[in-house]
Design a protein around this motif. Structure first.
Motif, PDB file in Angstrom:
ATOM      1  N   ARG A  79      -1.615  38.667  58.354  1.00 51.25           N
ATOM      2  CA  ARG A  79      -2.163  37.426  57.808  1.00 51.25           C
ATOM      3  C   ARG A  79      -1.482  36.216  58.439  1.00 51.25           C
ATOM      4  NH1 ARG A  79      -5.526  37.676  53.551  1.00 51.25           N
ATOM      5  NH2 ARG A  79      -5.915  39.745  52.654  1.00 51.25           N
ATOM      6  N   LEU A  80      -0.187  36.332  58.697  1.00 46.57           N
ATOM      7  CA  LEU A  80       0.527  35.253  59.385  1.00 46.57           C
ATOM      8  C   LEU A  80       0.005  35.079  60.808  1.00 46.57           C
ATOM      9  CD1 LEU A  80       2.811  33.146  59.565  1.00 46.57           C
ATOM     10  CD2 LEU A  80       4.343  35.026  60.238  1.00 46.57           C
ATOM     11  N   ASN A  81      -0.244  36.180  61.500  1.00 43.55           N
ATOM     12  CA  ASN A  81      -0.796  36.094  62.863  1.00 43.55           C
ATOM     13  C   ASN A  81      -2.118  35.335  62.867  1.00 43.55           C
ATOM     14  OD1 ASN A  81       0.192  39.542  63.351  1.00 43.55           O
ATOM     15  ND2 ASN A  81       1.390  37.708  63.731  1.00 43.55           N
ATOM     16  N   ALA A  82      -2.986  35.652  61.913  1.00 44.11           N
ATOM     17  CA  ALA A  82      -4.277  34.968  61.823  1.00 44.11           C
ATOM     18  C   ALA A  82      -4.082  33.498  61.490  1.00 44.11           C
ATOM     19  CB  ALA A  82      -5.158  35.642  60.770  1.00 44.11           C
ATOM     20  N   ARG A  83      -3.117  33.213  60.636  1.00 46.64           N
ATOM     21  CA  ARG A  83      -2.873  31.818  60.264  1.00 46.64           C
ATOM     22  C   ARG A  83      -2.389  31.001  61.456  1.00 46.64           C
ATOM     23  NH1 ARG A  83       0.477  29.433  55.129  1.00 46.64           N
ATOM     24  NH2 ARG A  83      -0.413  27.350  55.338  1.00 46.64           N
ATOM     25  N   VAL A 137       5.051  38.953  70.061  1.00 47.65           N
ATOM     26  CA  VAL A 137       3.783  38.480  70.618  1.00 47.65           C
ATOM     27  C   VAL A 137       2.903  37.929  69.499  1.00 47.65           C
ATOM     28  CG1 VAL A 137       1.663  39.195  71.803  1.00 47.65           C
ATOM     29  CG2 VAL A 137       3.886  40.047  72.589  1.00 47.65           C
ATOM     30  N   GLY A 138       2.943  38.571  68.340  1.00 55.60           N
ATOM     31  CA  GLY A 138       2.112  38.140  67.224  1.00 55.60           C
ATOM     32  C   GLY A 138       2.432  36.747  66.718  1.00 55.60           C
ATOM     33  N   VAL A 139       3.723  36.361  66.735  1.00 60.39           N
ATOM     34  CA  VAL A 139       4.091  35.031  66.232  1.00 60.39           C
ATOM     35  C   VAL A 139       4.101  33.984  67.335  1.00 60.39           C
ATOM     36  CG1 VAL A 139       5.410  35.918  64.274  1.00 60.39           C
ATOM     37  CG2 VAL A 139       6.581  35.489  66.459  1.00 60.39           C
ATOM     38  N   SER A 140       3.697  34.375  68.548  1.00 60.70           N
ATOM     39  CA  SER A 140       3.712  33.408  69.656  1.00 60.70           C
ATOM     40  C   SER A 140       2.377  33.309  70.373  1.00 60.70           C
ATOM     41  CB  SER A 140       4.807  33.769  70.661  1.00 60.70           C
ATOM     42  OG  SER A 140       4.624  35.067  71.204  1.00 60.70           O
ATOM     43  N   ALA A 141       1.822  34.432  70.796  1.00 60.37           N
ATOM     44  CA  ALA A 141       0.648  34.405  71.675  1.00 60.37           C
ATOM     45  C   ALA A 141      -0.637  33.996  70.975  1.00 60.37           C
ATOM     46  CB  ALA A 141       0.460  35.764  72.351  1.00 60.37           C
ATOM     47  N   HIS A 142      -0.631  33.868  69.656  1.00 59.43           N
ATOM     48  CA  HIS A 142      -1.785  33.330  68.943  1.00 59.43           C
ATOM     49  C   HIS A 142      -1.676  31.818  68.766  1.00 59.43           C
ATOM     50  CE1 HIS A 142      -3.365  37.287  68.121  1.00 59.43           C
ATOM     51  NE2 HIS A 142      -2.250  37.659  67.546  1.00 59.43           N
ATOM     52  N   GLY A 143      -0.564  31.237  69.191  1.00 59.28           N
ATOM     53  CA  GLY A 143      -0.365  29.806  69.041  1.00 59.28           C
ATOM     54  C   GLY A 143      -1.225  29.001  69.988  1.00 59.28           C
ATOM     55  N   SER A 144      -1.311  27.700  69.734  1.00 62.39           N
ATOM     56  CA  SER A 144      -2.170  26.833  70.548  1.00 62.39           C
ATOM     57  C   SER A 144      -1.503  26.380  71.837  1.00 62.39           C
ATOM     58  CB  SER A 144      -2.599  25.612  69.726  1.00 62.39           C
ATOM     59  OG  SER A 144      -1.488  24.956  69.160  1.00 62.39           O
TER      60      SER A 144
END
Length: 386
Positions: free
Chosen positions: A94-98, A119-126
């Motif tokens: 859920r955090l990754n999606a957020r 990767v989940g807490v970084s590569a989904h960032g803008s």
């Protein structure tokens, strides 16, 4: 617990709010507590007009984050009922999606090692920044697991079959290849990161980037693209391995040998997961699928055995069960994707579409699509394109 012992540190500097993953001895591996604290901070900053940019980085000299706390997952899978791990993944995904939908610029400093949950807490960032020191990977098949945290979504979007190659082998890549595969946006020399982060306190992200972005070191994947695309287009893992061995390229042969050391079940489940992810469309739908896969892996002997061999005993000699690709049946793979009933993650809406703002879904960086299913759904980060 003193401030320096806190697993995550938070502070603001000018208009920028900072998340520092603070377990350097464990290479900043994520725990459930860390995930919850980051989510709470993002909630507070989202509604704070003084915060214009969020920055995430890792304490120590080795990297942003090596992944989730797999020692805890090992104990839960071996001695528990998997409830703790499932709860951790539920909040982590859920955090990754957020992060992917965060309405303010989310700057990920992907210096050093960035793997798995990192990767989940970084590569989904803008705004995703790599350096010449970056080593990025989704190495899950080496521990009898399947890429998660939206990894099959990200790798499914990589050019050609590059993402399939990275997902099945768990190979590490540097800055140039991360940019090629769409896992990063900009390269800044590691020595300039301090000045870049300082600039974020007083200027828009676009201006800070303009002062520090440089050409990345050359990667390896572009030169290997032809045989990677050809080999990984095969219908089964067995056929992929056969094509790799027939290529005549030393690197292709080494890749085949690497695949044969990974968990046969995990490799086959990963191939299915990446190909299914491409059809699902939205990140949320893929995370729902990954949650099913991860929960199923808790009852697989390979997850416990893989973590034992790589992390606990460190003998690097896992005894996979089944031990060969030929022994892994279609039914063995299918069970990873079985519905969970009332335990589903439930991020996607009933149609599996992306989240939308009004009637327009935000995608890519600064582009919009009226389509209900976007290949790379993403909010614009505070009006910037990067």
């Amino acid at each position: 617990m003193t401030a320096t012992e806190e697993p995550v540190l938070f502070h603001t500097d000018g208009q920028a709010a900072h998340i520092t993953l603070n377990r350097p001895k464990a290479l900043n591996a994520l725990t459930h507590e860390m995930v919850r604290r980051v989510d709470e901070a993002l909630t507070a900053w989202e509604h704070d007009p003084a915060v214009e940019t969020v920055v995430i980085s890792g304490a120590g000299e080795r990297g942003l984050c090596a992944g989730g706390d797999i020692r805890a997952i090992h104990g839960d899978a071996r001695d528990g009922d998997g409830t703790a791990s499932a709860a951790f993944w539920r909040d982590e995904y859920r955090l990754n999606a957020r992060i992917a939908r965060y309405p303010k610029p989310y700057v990920a400093v992907m210096d050093g090692i960035v793997m798995g949950g990192g990767v989940g807490v970084s590569a989904h960032g803008s705004v995703r920044v790599v350096t010449e020191r970056s080593r990025i990977a989704m190495p899950e098949t080496g521990i009898g697991f399947v890429p998660d945290v939206g990894g099959t979504y990200l790798l499914g979007l990589a050019p050609g079959e590059l993402g399939t190659h990275l997902a099945l082998t768990g190979a590490q890549i540097g800055a140039g290849d991360a940019l090629l595969c769409g896992l990063a946006d900009h390269c800044i020399p590691s020595g300039a990161l301090g000045a870049f982060v300082d600039d974020l306190a007083r200027m828009p992200v676009r201006d800070a980037l303009a002062s520090h972005v440089r050409t990345p070191p050359q990667g390896e994947l572009a030169q290997r693209r032809e045989w990677i695309d050809s080999c990984y287009a095969a219908g089964t893992v067995e056929d992929i391995v056969s094509r790799l061995l027939d290529q005549g390229e030393p690197a292709a042969k080494e890749t085949a040998e690497t695949l044969l050391t990974r968990s046969p079940t995990a490799v086959k489940a990963t191939l299915a997961a990446v190909r299914r992810a491409r059809r699902l469309g939205s990140l949320e739908a893929v995370l729902d699928q990954e949650y099913r896969v991860s929960c199923a892996a808790l009852s697989s002997p390979d997850l416990v055995e893989g973590i034992r061999a790589q992390v606990i005993d460190k003998d690097r000699r896992p005894r996979w069960s089944p031990g060969t690709l030929a022994e892994v049946t279609d039914a063995d793979v299918s069970r990873y994707f079985a519905p969970l009933g009332d335990r589903e993650l439930g991020l996607a809406d009933p149609g599996g579409t992306a989240w939308a703002a009004g009637t327009v879904t935000f995608v890519g960086r600064g582009h919009m699509s009226a389509s209900p299913v976007a290949r790379r759904p993403r909010r614009q980060a505070g009006g910037i394109t990067s």
